[in-house]
Design a protein around this motif. Structure first.
Motif, PDB file in Angstrom:
ATOM      1  N   GLY A  41       0.818  -1.210   0.000  1.00  0.00           N
ATOM      2  CA  GLY A  41       0.000   0.000   0.000  1.00  0.00           C
ATOM      3  C   GLY A  41       0.848   1.255   0.000  1.00  0.00           C
ATOM      4  N   VAL A  42       1.883   1.270   0.842  1.00  0.00           N
ATOM      5  CA  VAL A  42       2.753   2.448   0.935  1.00  0.00           C
ATOM      6  C   VAL A  42       3.495   2.679  -0.385  1.00  0.00           C
ATOM      7  CG1 VAL A  42       4.851   3.219   2.055  1.00  0.00           C
ATOM      8  CG2 VAL A  42       2.971   2.465   3.415  1.00  0.00           C
ATOM      9  N   ASN A  43       3.935   1.564  -1.017  1.00  0.00           N
ATOM     10  CA  ASN A  43       4.658   1.738  -2.279  1.00  0.00           C
ATOM     11  C   ASN A  43       3.738   2.124  -3.420  1.00  0.00           C
ATOM     12  OD1 ASN A  43       7.495   1.283  -1.931  1.00  0.00           O
ATOM     13  ND2 ASN A  43       6.847  -0.647  -1.067  1.00  0.00           N
ATOM     14  N   LEU A  44       2.446   1.715  -3.344  1.00  0.00           N
ATOM     15  CA  LEU A  44       1.495   2.180  -4.364  1.00  0.00           C
ATOM     16  C   LEU A  44       1.296   3.690  -4.278  1.00  0.00           C
ATOM     17  CD1 LEU A  44      -1.467  -0.292  -4.653  1.00  0.00           C
ATOM     18  CD2 LEU A  44       0.023   0.505  -6.417  1.00  0.00           C
ATOM     19  N   ILE A  45       1.282   4.227  -3.046  1.00  0.00           N
ATOM     20  CA  ILE A  45       1.174   5.682  -2.886  1.00  0.00           C
ATOM     21  C   ILE A  45       2.342   6.379  -3.601  1.00  0.00           C
ATOM     22  CG2 ILE A  45       1.238   7.518  -1.193  1.00  0.00           C
ATOM     23  CD1 ILE A  45      -0.075   5.650   0.749  1.00  0.00           C
ATOM     24  N   ALA A  46       3.567   5.880  -3.355  1.00  0.00           N
ATOM     25  CA  ALA A  46       4.743   6.492  -3.973  1.00  0.00           C
ATOM     26  C   ALA A  46       4.714   6.334  -5.487  1.00  0.00           C
ATOM     27  CB  ALA A  46       6.005   5.870  -3.394  1.00  0.00           C
ATOM     28  N   THR A  47       4.242   5.161  -5.978  1.00  0.00           N
ATOM     29  CA  THR A  47       4.184   4.943  -7.429  1.00  0.00           C
ATOM     30  C   THR A  47       3.202   5.898  -8.092  1.00  0.00           C
ATOM     31  OG1 THR A  47       4.583   2.639  -6.919  1.00  0.00           O
ATOM     32  CG2 THR A  47       4.009   3.155  -9.153  1.00  0.00           C
TER      33      THR A  47
ATOM     34  N   GLY B  18      14.257   8.013  -2.883  1.00  0.00           N
ATOM     35  CA  GLY B  18      13.165   7.271  -2.256  1.00  0.00           C
ATOM     36  C   GLY B  18      12.991   5.891  -2.849  1.00  0.00           C
ATOM     37  N   ALA B  19      13.154   5.763  -4.169  1.00  0.00           N
ATOM     38  CA  ALA B  19      13.009   4.456  -4.811  1.00  0.00           C
ATOM     39  C   ALA B  19      14.111   3.513  -4.357  1.00  0.00           C
ATOM     40  CB  ALA B  19      13.042   4.614  -6.335  1.00  0.00           C
ATOM     41  N   ILE B  20      15.355   4.031  -4.221  1.00  0.00           N
ATOM     42  CA  ILE B  20      16.455   3.169  -3.772  1.00  0.00           C
ATOM     43  C   ILE B  20      16.247   2.749  -2.321  1.00  0.00           C
ATOM     44  CG2 ILE B  20      18.931   3.148  -3.341  1.00  0.00           C
ATOM     45  CD1 ILE B  20      19.246   4.929  -5.762  1.00  0.00           C
ATOM     46  N   ALA B  21      15.739   3.668  -1.474  1.00  0.00           N
ATOM     47  CA  ALA B  21      15.465   3.313  -0.075  1.00  0.00           C
ATOM     48  C   ALA B  21      14.367   2.265   0.022  1.00  0.00           C
ATOM     49  CB  ALA B  21      15.075   4.564   0.709  1.00  0.00           C
ATOM     50  N   SER B  22      13.363   2.370  -0.846  1.00  0.00           N
ATOM     51  CA  SER B  22      12.286   1.380  -0.859  1.00  0.00           C
ATOM     52  C   SER B  22      12.804   0.007  -1.260  1.00  0.00           C
ATOM     53  CB  SER B  22      11.209   1.849  -1.825  1.00  0.00           C
ATOM     54  OG  SER B  22      10.445   0.774  -2.227  1.00  0.00           O
ATOM     55  N   MET B  23      13.725  -0.022  -2.245  1.00  0.00           N
ATOM     56  CA  MET B  23      14.301  -1.302  -2.667  1.00  0.00           C
ATOM     57  C   MET B  23      15.113  -1.922  -1.526  1.00  0.00           C
ATOM     58  SD  MET B  23      14.061  -2.866  -5.545  1.00  0.00           S
ATOM     59  CE  MET B  23      14.390  -4.606  -5.474  1.00  0.00           C
ATOM     60  N   LEU B  24      15.886  -1.104  -0.803  1.00  0.00           N
ATOM     61  CA  LEU B  24      16.666  -1.641   0.323  1.00  0.00           C
ATOM     62  C   LEU B  24      15.752  -2.169   1.422  1.00  0.00           C
ATOM     63  CD1 LEU B  24      19.520   0.968   0.622  1.00  0.00           C
ATOM     64  CD2 LEU B  24      19.602  -1.309  -0.332  1.00  0.00           C
ATOM     65  N   SER B  25      14.636  -1.471   1.687  1.00  0.00           N
ATOM     66  CA  SER B  25      13.738  -1.926   2.749  1.00  0.00           C
ATOM     67  C   SER B  25      13.091  -3.248   2.372  1.00  0.00           C
ATOM     68  CB  SER B  25      12.674  -0.879   3.007  1.00  0.00           C
ATOM     69  OG  SER B  25      11.565  -1.098   2.195  1.00  0.00           O
ATOM     70  N   VAL B  26      12.813  -3.460   1.082  1.00  0.00           N
ATOM     71  CA  VAL B  26      12.180  -4.719   0.726  1.00  0.00           C
ATOM     72  C   VAL B  26      13.187  -5.870   0.701  1.00  0.00           C
ATOM     73  CG1 VAL B  26      12.242  -4.858  -1.784  1.00  0.00           C
ATOM     74  CG2 VAL B  26      10.206  -5.468  -0.573  1.00  0.00           C
ATOM     75  N   SER B  45      11.778   2.007   7.120  1.00  0.00           N
ATOM     76  CA  SER B  45      12.459   2.517   5.935  1.00  0.00           C
ATOM     77  C   SER B  45      11.502   2.707   4.781  1.00  0.00           C
ATOM     78  CB  SER B  45      13.589   1.591   5.549  1.00  0.00           C
ATOM     79  OG  SER B  45      13.124   0.284   5.500  1.00  0.00           O
ATOM     80  N   SER B  46      10.372   1.993   4.762  1.00  0.00           N
ATOM     81  CA  SER B  46       9.470   2.307   3.660  1.00  0.00           C
ATOM     82  C   SER B  46       8.691   3.583   3.954  1.00  0.00           C
ATOM     83  CB  SER B  46       8.558   1.133   3.342  1.00  0.00           C
ATOM     84  OG  SER B  46       7.371   1.225   3.992  1.00  0.00           O
ATOM     85  N   THR B  47       8.515   3.930   5.232  1.00  0.00           N
ATOM     86  CA  THR B  47       7.981   5.263   5.532  1.00  0.00           C
ATOM     87  C   THR B  47       8.933   6.349   5.044  1.00  0.00           C
ATOM     88  OG1 THR B  47       6.970   4.348   7.500  1.00  0.00           O
ATOM     89  CG2 THR B  47       7.098   6.714   7.367  1.00  0.00           C
ATOM     90  N   LEU B  48      10.232   6.159   5.290  1.00  0.00           N
ATOM     91  CA  LEU B  48      11.234   7.117   4.797  1.00  0.00           C
ATOM     92  C   LEU B  48      11.192   7.216   3.277  1.00  0.00           C
ATOM     93  CD1 LEU B  48      13.787   8.871   5.245  1.00  0.00           C
ATOM     94  CD2 LEU B  48      15.083   6.814   4.890  1.00  0.00           C
ATOM     95  N   ALA B  49      11.041   6.061   2.608  1.00  0.00           N
ATOM     96  CA  ALA B  49      11.043   6.047   1.145  1.00  0.00           C
ATOM     97  C   ALA B  49       9.855   6.813   0.593  1.00  0.00           C
ATOM     98  CB  ALA B  49      11.029   4.600   0.642  1.00  0.00           C
ATOM     99  N   VAL B  50       8.661   6.575   1.166  1.00  0.00           N
ATOM    100  CA  VAL B  50       7.491   7.248   0.604  1.00  0.00           C
ATOM    101  C   VAL B  50       7.508   8.731   0.953  1.00  0.00           C
ATOM    102  CG1 VAL B  50       5.887   6.760   2.470  1.00  0.00           C
ATOM    103  CG2 VAL B  50       5.037   7.018   0.223  1.00  0.00           C
ATOM    104  N   THR B  53       9.781  10.299  -1.604  1.00  0.00           N
ATOM    105  CA  THR B  53       9.173  10.361  -2.926  1.00  0.00           C
ATOM    106  C   THR B  53       8.103  11.441  -3.009  1.00  0.00           C
ATOM    107  OG1 THR B  53       9.555   8.021  -3.091  1.00  0.00           O
ATOM    108  CG2 THR B  53       8.082   8.976  -4.680  1.00  0.00           C
ATOM    109  N   LEU B  54       7.259  11.535  -1.982  1.00  0.00           N
ATOM    110  CA  LEU B  54       6.218  12.569  -2.019  1.00  0.00           C
ATOM    111  C   LEU B  54       6.824  13.961  -1.925  1.00  0.00           C
ATOM    112  CD1 LEU B  54       3.355  11.030   0.113  1.00  0.00           C
ATOM    113  CD2 LEU B  54       3.603  11.103  -2.314  1.00  0.00           C
ATOM    114  N   SER B  55       7.923  14.102  -1.158  1.00  0.00           N
ATOM    115  CA  SER B  55       8.589  15.399  -1.099  1.00  0.00           C
ATOM    116  C   SER B  55       9.195  15.757  -2.450  1.00  0.00           C
ATOM    117  CB  SER B  55       9.674  15.391  -0.028  1.00  0.00           C
ATOM    118  OG  SER B  55       9.149  14.993   1.198  1.00  0.00           O
TER     119      SER B  55
END
Lengths: 90, 122
Positions: A41-47, B18-26, B45-50, B53-55
């Motif tokens: 869900g969190v990654n869908l928001i970012a996508t 943010g995308a690289i941080a998301s990949m590391l968290s997964v 870390s996925s909170t940090l990633a999103v 990205t939103l910023s």
């Protein structure tokens, strides 16, 4: 340059969601699967944010809020179900 | 390269971080041994990633179209408030429903306080 960076970001988010789907398939317990669903869900928001930047439109930004609220409520409902066995108590 | 292009580049750089941080968290989500460490990797870390990205999207729209997106600010605040709370609640439910710890963990002092004196089947 900027378009390439955004494309790489979308590909990385898609790989992230794919790996989380693998964790949903082989997760040993139910909380594992719920954690992986939260990650999806969190990654869908970012996508959605990145796709909205790529297409250069502002029309998708409401979907971020709605998806965030739905993901949060879904996780809370799942955790109540895991802890007590039912969601709505009378 | 004028100011608008520099702002767009900073936004795209934040999105890529943010995308690289998301990949590391997964990676943490797929490699770690039990549900508690997995949630530690996934939630923070996925909170940090999103948030990155939103910023980045906010900075991009600010510099490319001179548009201050209140919805993106609301989304940043909402994710920043709710993602750690959701992680805590799901892990609390997992511990109360007796999901096992990993085999390499050595100490579990909360077990007797919650579930009573039968620590044999930890």
């Amino acid at each position: 340059m900027i378009a390439g960076m955004l494309t790489i970001s979308v590909i990385l988010f898609a790989l992230t969601i794919l790996v989380a789907v693998i964790r949903i398939i082989l997760g040993p317990s139910l909380p594992d699967r719920v954690v992986a669903l939260d990650v999806i869900g969190v990654n869908l928001i970012a996508t959605i944010a990145v796709v909205s930047v790529i297409l250069n439109t502002k029309a998708f930004l409401e979907a971020i809020l709605i998806l965030g609220i739905l993901s949060f409520i879904g996780t809370i409902a799942f955790s109540k179900f895991i802890e007590r066995g039912k969601i709505v108590e009378r | 390269m004028n100011g608008s292009e520099i702002g767009e580049f900073i936004g795209a750089l934040l999105i890529l971080t943010g995308a690289i941080a998301s990949m590391l968290s997964v990676f943490g989500l797929i490699r770690l041994p039990d549900v508690y460490t997995r949630s530690h990797a996934a939630t923070k870390s996925s909170t940090l990633a999103v948030l990155l990205t939103l910023s980045g999207a906010f900075v991009y729209f600010l510099f490319s179209e001179k548009f201050i997106s209140v919805r993106l600010l609301l989304g940043i605040g909402f994710v920043f408030l709710t993602a750690p709370v959701a992680g805590h609640v799901i892990i609390r439910a997992a511990y109360r429903s007796k999901v096992k710890l990993a085999d390499i963990s050595t100490q579990d002092e909360l077990y007797e306080k919650i579930h009573g004196k039968q620590t044999g089947d930890k």
